[in-house]
Design an enzyme around this catalytic site. Structure first.
Site, PDB file in Angstrom:
ATOM      1  N   ASP A  31       0.852  -1.199   0.000  1.00 15.88           N
ATOM      2  CA  ASP A  31       0.000   0.000   0.000  1.00 15.88           C
ATOM      3  C   ASP A  31       0.883   1.243   0.000  1.00 15.88           C
ATOM      4  OD1 ASP A  31      -2.134   1.736   0.162  1.00 15.88           O
ATOM      5  OD2 ASP A  31      -2.424   1.464   2.324  1.00 15.88           O
ATOM      6  N   CYS A  36      -2.977   4.565  -4.763  1.00 21.24           N
ATOM      7  CA  CYS A  36      -3.892   5.672  -4.440  1.00 21.24           C
ATOM      8  C   CYS A  36      -3.625   6.872  -5.350  1.00 21.24           C
ATOM      9  CB  CYS A  36      -3.798   6.058  -2.970  1.00 21.24           C
ATOM     10  SG  CYS A  36      -2.158   6.529  -2.462  1.00 21.24           S
TER      11      CYS A  36
HETATM   12  N1  SAH Z   1      -1.309   0.862   4.652  1.00 24.32           N
HETATM   13  C1  SAH Z   1      -1.358   2.042   5.490  1.00 24.32           C
HETATM   14  C2  SAH Z   1      -1.166   3.333   4.721  1.00 24.32           C
HETATM   15  C3  SAH Z   1       0.131   3.425   3.946  1.00 24.32           C
HETATM   16  S1  SAH Z   1       0.560   5.053   3.523  1.00 24.32           S
HETATM   17  C4  SAH Z   1      -2.667   2.036   6.272  1.00 24.32           C
HETATM   18  O1  SAH Z   1      -3.589   1.311   5.903  1.00 24.32           O
HETATM   19  O2  SAH Z   1      -2.755   2.753   7.261  1.00 24.32           O
HETATM   20  C5  SAH Z   1       2.128   4.859   2.843  1.00 24.32           C
HETATM   21  C6  SAH Z   1       3.259   4.669   3.832  1.00 24.32           C
HETATM   22  O3  SAH Z   1       4.429   4.344   3.085  1.00 24.32           O
HETATM   23  C7  SAH Z   1       3.638   5.856   4.698  1.00 24.32           C
HETATM   24  O4  SAH Z   1       3.528   5.515   6.046  1.00 24.32           O
HETATM   25  C8  SAH Z   1       5.117   6.161   4.338  1.00 24.32           C
HETATM   26  O5  SAH Z   1       5.912   6.464   5.478  1.00 24.32           O
HETATM   27  C9  SAH Z   1       5.566   4.855   3.754  1.00 24.32           C
HETATM   28  N2  SAH Z   1       6.648   4.882   2.773  1.00 24.32           N
HETATM   29  C10 SAH Z   1       6.830   5.739   1.744  1.00 24.32           C
HETATM   30  N3  SAH Z   1       7.873   5.371   0.983  1.00 24.32           N
HETATM   31  C11 SAH Z   1       8.376   4.230   1.537  1.00 24.32           C
HETATM   32  C12 SAH Z   1       9.442   3.341   1.204  1.00 24.32           C
HETATM   33  N4  SAH Z   1      10.203   3.540   0.126  1.00 24.32           N
HETATM   34  N5  SAH Z   1       9.633   2.270   1.987  1.00 24.32           N
HETATM   35  C13 SAH Z   1       8.867   2.048   3.086  1.00 24.32           C
HETATM   36  N6  SAH Z   1       7.823   2.839   3.431  1.00 24.32           N
HETATM   37  C14 SAH Z   1       7.593   3.921   2.675  1.00 24.32           C
END
Ligand code: SAH
Length: 387
Positions: A290, A330
């Site tokens: 996600d 998204c």
């Molecule tokens: N699945 C979550 C929402 C995810 S939002 C829920 O249901 O609540 C996306 C997330 O990805 C954020 O927390 C952000 O910190 C993280 N993120 C962004 N780039 C990333 C990367 N390269 N590796 C790991 N996490 C990452």
């Protein structure tokens, strides 16, 4: 005399086709100030409707009504009441959900999310920003919240020439509130959390994923543990990864609160971690992807597509046969069709045959307005590795 904006015949056609946005290039004459509710006239001075006017954004007009119907506070109030009544009628098994979803509730650029007794609002245009004090008063009258927080810090406000601010509009808003979705409780920081605190749009996708999750689970891009917490209880082993140390801290706290001590959270970059896990020979029965929106605009679409393909291809390779991949995008700019094509390519390149078990979107409290593709932004496919 009310304020007036004249639009081109192309703009008028767009309104007739049902879209609420008129771009600056279709504005012919302005006799209004930014932030006003204006009367919109066609090229032959025929009344097209009433709209919120912005003098800074590329989106100059956001239609509120069509034809001769006037727009004012009574109309906004009726729409807010209607939006809230719809959410009540859904009978959601949650204390946190979206009450107003902007354009889809005919309240363009207004977001209202409920977290138990508290509301979080966002005004994403000059017009809504000006109306916000009146809207806050209406919300107090309609919903009697303990507090209302304005999370007016999204970057899009800068495009409107609006300040990025976070302020309490009513009552008291504590530093942390508890939101429940089904059996899971999340501690939420309404002031600093992403979006308005939680990704409320994934609630139903977590429920759907719970129909399949089993064995060893990997929740990648976990934020505060959205999917992992919901799925961990039915999985023998559960891992959640996020690049943010704050998020990982919250996953651990949430895991303790919900009695899932076997959920292991770690800080890592998903791109690197998927490669490392593949080399290490670790395999999973259930994987959730996600990521944040990789495509923030059309220009970044091709890089975004490559990013989505990379993580999906690697996740497919990490799946055990008969394992499930819950994969999301998204980005509004990545259509469902494009997302499906990208998954096809990832399947071909990874030599992992997958079938589509479910094709999903954002939860029902984030409705999609027919004719307004911008309101359909979340795609969530549940795939099964066939062999
Ligand atoms: N699945 C979550 C929402 C995810 S939002 C829920 O249901 O609540 C996306 C997330 O990805 C954020 O927390 C952000 O910190 C993280 N993120 C962004 N780039 C990333 C990367 N390269 N590796 C790991 N996490 C990452």
């Amino acid at each position: 005399m009310s304020s007036i904006v004249v639009i081109s015949s192309r703009g008028e056609q767009r309104v007739r086709a049902g879209h609420p946005w008129i771009y600056r290039s279709d504005v012919v004459d302005v006799r209004a100030e930014g932030g006003e509710i204006v009367q919109v006239l066609g090229p032959r001075r025929r009344m097209v409707g009433c709209a919120l006017f912005s003098d800074r954004s590329q989106i100059s007009l956001r239609m509120l009504t069509r034809g001769d119907t006037p727009a004012g506070l009574p109309l906004l109030r009726a729409r807010i009441e209607n939006a809230i009544a719809f959410r009540e009628a859904l009978g959601l098994d949650a204390t946190a959900y979206r009450l107003v979803h902007g354009e889809a509730d005919l309240l363009p650029s207004l977001i209202v999310d409920q977290y138990g007794d508290h509301l979080v609002v966002q005004a994403l245009s000059q017009g809504m920003d000006r109306l916000l004090p009146a809207i806050a008063t209406m919300l107090v009258e309609i919903a009697a919240p303990a507090g209302i927080l304005a999370r007016n810090d999204p970057k899009v406000r800068a495009l409107e020439g609006l300040e990025q601010t976070v302020e309490v509009l009513h009552g008291i808003v504590p530093e942390s509130v508890i939101a429940r979705e089904g059996p899971i409780e999340y501690a939420v920081d309404l002031r600093k959390g992403q979006k308005t605190g939680l990704f409320l749009d994934q609630r139903e996708n977590k429920e759907a994923a719970a129909r399949y999750a089993h064995g060893r689970l990997l929740d990648a891009f976990s934020y505060t543990g959205g999917f992992a917490l919901r799925l961990a209880r039915q999985c023998a082993h559960a891992e959640a990864i996020d690049i943010s140390a704050d998020a990982v801290g919250l996953i651990r706290a949430n895991a303790e609160r919900n009695g899932v001590p076997h959920l292991e959270a770690r800080e890592a970059n998903v791109f690197d971690e998927l490669r490392r896990l593949e080399r290490a020979g670790v395999r999973y029965d259930t994987i959730v992807l996600d990521p944040p929106a990789f495509a923030k605009n059309k220009a970044s679409l091709s890089n975004a597509r490559a990013g989505y393909k990379e993580i999906n291809l690697r996740a497919m390779r990490l799946l055990t046969p008969a394992g499930y991949l819950v994969t999301c995008s998204c980005s509004y700019h990545v259509s469902e069709e494009m997302f499906g094509e990208m998954l096809h390519e990832a399947s071909v390149d990874s030599h992992v045959p997958v079938s589509v078990v479910e094709k999903r979107t954002q939860g029902r409290d984030h409705p999609v307005l027919v004719g307004v593709p911008e309101t359909h932004y979340l795609k969530c496919f549940i795939l099964r590795r066939v062999e």
